[in-house]
Design a protein around this motif. Structure first.
Motif, PDB file in Angstrom:
ATOM      1  N   VAL A  11       0.772  -1.265   0.027  1.00 25.82           N
ATOM      2  CA  VAL A  11      -0.090   0.198  -0.008  1.00 25.82           C
ATOM      3  C   VAL A  11       0.924   1.297  -0.234  1.00 25.82           C
ATOM      4  O   VAL A  11       0.775   2.260  -0.659  1.00 25.82           O
ATOM      5  CB  VAL A  11      -0.994   0.067   1.239  1.00 25.82           C
ATOM      6  CG1 VAL A  11      -1.782   1.510   1.265  1.00 25.82           C
ATOM      7  CG2 VAL A  11      -2.051  -1.261   1.156  1.00 25.82           C
ATOM      8  N   VAL A  12       1.849   1.348   0.732  1.00 22.81           N
ATOM      9  CA  VAL A  12       2.830   2.382   0.887  1.00 22.81           C
ATOM     10  C   VAL A  12       3.602   2.820  -0.323  1.00 22.81           C
ATOM     11  O   VAL A  12       3.704   3.711  -1.197  1.00 22.81           O
ATOM     12  CB  VAL A  12       3.911   2.233   1.923  1.00 22.81           C
ATOM     13  CG1 VAL A  12       4.969   3.169   2.061  1.00 22.81           C
ATOM     14  CG2 VAL A  12       3.169   2.218   3.313  1.00 22.81           C
ATOM     15  N   ALA A  32      12.068   2.428  -3.309  1.00 22.92           N
ATOM     16  CA  ALA A  32      12.364   1.881  -2.233  1.00 22.92           C
ATOM     17  C   ALA A  32      12.986   3.113  -1.439  1.00 22.92           C
ATOM     18  O   ALA A  32      12.855   3.029  -0.004  1.00 22.92           O
ATOM     19  CB  ALA A  32      13.375   0.886  -2.188  1.00 22.92           C
ATOM     20  N   GLU A  33      13.800   3.948  -2.200  1.00 28.16           N
ATOM     21  CA  GLU A  33      14.483   4.983  -1.582  1.00 28.16           C
ATOM     22  C   GLU A  33      13.458   6.019  -1.048  1.00 28.16           C
ATOM     23  O   GLU A  33      13.656   6.648  -0.032  1.00 28.16           O
ATOM     24  CB  GLU A  33      15.301   5.745  -2.455  1.00 28.16           C
ATOM     25  CG  GLU A  33      16.133   6.950  -2.094  1.00 28.16           C
ATOM     26  CD  GLU A  33      16.852   7.653  -3.214  1.00 28.16           C
ATOM     27  OE1 GLU A  33      16.995   8.941  -3.195  1.00 28.16           O
ATOM     28  OE2 GLU A  33      17.448   6.919  -4.009  1.00 28.16           O
ATOM     29  N   GLN A  34      12.511   6.249  -1.633  1.00 29.32           N
ATOM     30  CA  GLN A  34      11.505   7.169  -1.302  1.00 29.32           C
ATOM     31  C   GLN A  34      10.550   6.712  -0.200  1.00 29.32           C
ATOM     32  O   GLN A  34      10.265   7.692   0.493  1.00 29.32           O
ATOM     33  CB  GLN A  34      10.473   7.554  -2.401  1.00 29.32           C
ATOM     34  CG  GLN A  34      11.134   8.110  -3.688  1.00 29.32           C
ATOM     35  CD  GLN A  34      10.330   8.471  -4.780  1.00 29.32           C
ATOM     36  OE1 GLN A  34       9.208   7.986  -4.892  1.00 29.32           O
ATOM     37  NE2 GLN A  34      10.635   9.314  -5.697  1.00 29.32           N
ATOM     38  N   THR A  35      10.293   5.358  -0.051  1.00 31.95           N
ATOM     39  CA  THR A  35       9.478   4.860   1.119  1.00 31.95           C
ATOM     40  C   THR A  35      10.325   4.317   2.181  1.00 31.95           C
ATOM     41  O   THR A  35       9.610   4.247   3.277  1.00 31.95           O
ATOM     42  CB  THR A  35       8.443   3.862   0.425  1.00 31.95           C
ATOM     43  OG1 THR A  35       9.464   2.482  -0.025  1.00 31.95           O
ATOM     44  CG2 THR A  35       7.837   4.434  -0.700  1.00 31.95           C
ATOM     45  N   THR A  41      12.672  -6.009  -1.170  1.00 31.78           N
ATOM     46  CA  THR A  41      11.205  -6.096  -0.929  1.00 31.78           C
ATOM     47  C   THR A  41      10.527  -5.360  -1.868  1.00 31.78           C
ATOM     48  O   THR A  41       9.501  -5.787  -2.537  1.00 31.78           O
ATOM     49  CB  THR A  41      10.830  -5.726   0.540  1.00 31.78           C
ATOM     50  OG1 THR A  41      11.741  -6.469   1.736  1.00 31.78           O
ATOM     51  CG2 THR A  41       9.510  -5.786   0.933  1.00 31.78           C
ATOM     52  N   ALA A  42      10.927  -4.059  -2.139  1.00 31.08           N
ATOM     53  CA  ALA A  42      10.305  -3.128  -3.111  1.00 31.08           C
ATOM     54  C   ALA A  42      10.318  -4.040  -4.556  1.00 31.08           C
ATOM     55  O   ALA A  42       9.236  -3.888  -5.231  1.00 31.08           O
ATOM     56  CB  ALA A  42      11.038  -2.009  -3.384  1.00 31.08           C
ATOM     57  N   GLN A  43      11.458  -4.978  -4.917  1.00 31.16           N
ATOM     58  CA  GLN A  43      11.582  -5.147  -6.036  1.00 31.16           C
ATOM     59  C   GLN A  43      10.442  -6.528  -6.065  1.00 31.16           C
ATOM     60  O   GLN A  43       9.671  -6.692  -7.283  1.00 31.16           O
ATOM     61  CB  GLN A  43      12.735  -5.983  -6.165  1.00 31.16           C
ATOM     62  CG  GLN A  43      12.981  -6.537  -7.773  1.00 31.16           C
ATOM     63  CD  GLN A  43      12.730  -5.464  -9.016  1.00 31.16           C
ATOM     64  OE1 GLN A  43      13.262  -4.379  -9.123  1.00 31.16           O
ATOM     65  NE2 GLN A  43      11.927  -6.127  -9.684  1.00 31.16           N
TER      66      GLN A  43
END
Length: 163
Positions: A11-12, A32-35, A41-43
């Motif tokens: 969701v984020v 990933a950097e922004q959140t 995990t982002a990938q």
């Protein structure tokens, strides 16, 4: 009811993608950097969300990911289900599951579909676009928006749910 970290992060991540939509090519590393979500995990989330048809990936120069539909046409239930599978409050809400020791004698089980449907409908009523506006404007009926969190010290969380 708590969301898993992966559903919470999805969701984020989708909210960040919706806020950036159209401004620049998005990549899992940038999200990933922004959140603050770990890169691997982002990938993984980008792959799951693309497989579910919520993100569209393009390769090559200028490639990256983008929302598959406008943020207003994507709801929170879809995002959670992309990561977790169908929303089911209890094991007996899952179709085909017959591993409950009370099956056959439970007086509540026949009614859990109504409860499960209500929870899913509530999540489906919240669009991704709602999560891209300032918290004071994104208040849900009957509740208040969560307090802003410091990106560097806070764990990403949707509606305060973490696990």
């Amino acid at each position: 009811m708590r969301l898993s970290n992966l559903a919470d992060y999805a969701v984020v991540l989708m909210s960040a993608a919706a806020r950036q939509c159209g401004s620049m090519p998005l990549h899992a590393a940038l999200l990933a950097e922004q959140t603050g979500i770990p890169g691997p995990t982002a990938q993984k989330l980008v792959s799951l969300l693309a497989r579910a048809g919520l993100l569209v990936a393009s390769r090559g120069s200028g490639g990256g990911v983008r929302l598959a539909r406008p943020a207003a046409a994507i709801n929170i239930a879809e995002i959670i289900e992309a990561v977790e599978g169908p929303i089911a409050l209890t094991a007996c809400c899952d179709e085909g599951r017959h591993d409950c020791g009370f099956e056959g004698s439970c007086q509540i089980q026949p009614h859990l579909g109504i409860v499960n449907g209500a929870v899913r409908a509530a999540l489906a009523d919240i669009s991704l676009a709602t999560l891209t506006v300032a918290p004071a404007k994104a208040e849900v009926a009957g509740g208040s928006a969560p307090a802003p969190q410091d990106k560097k010290t806070a764990t990403p969380a949707f509606a305060g749910a973490t696990s």
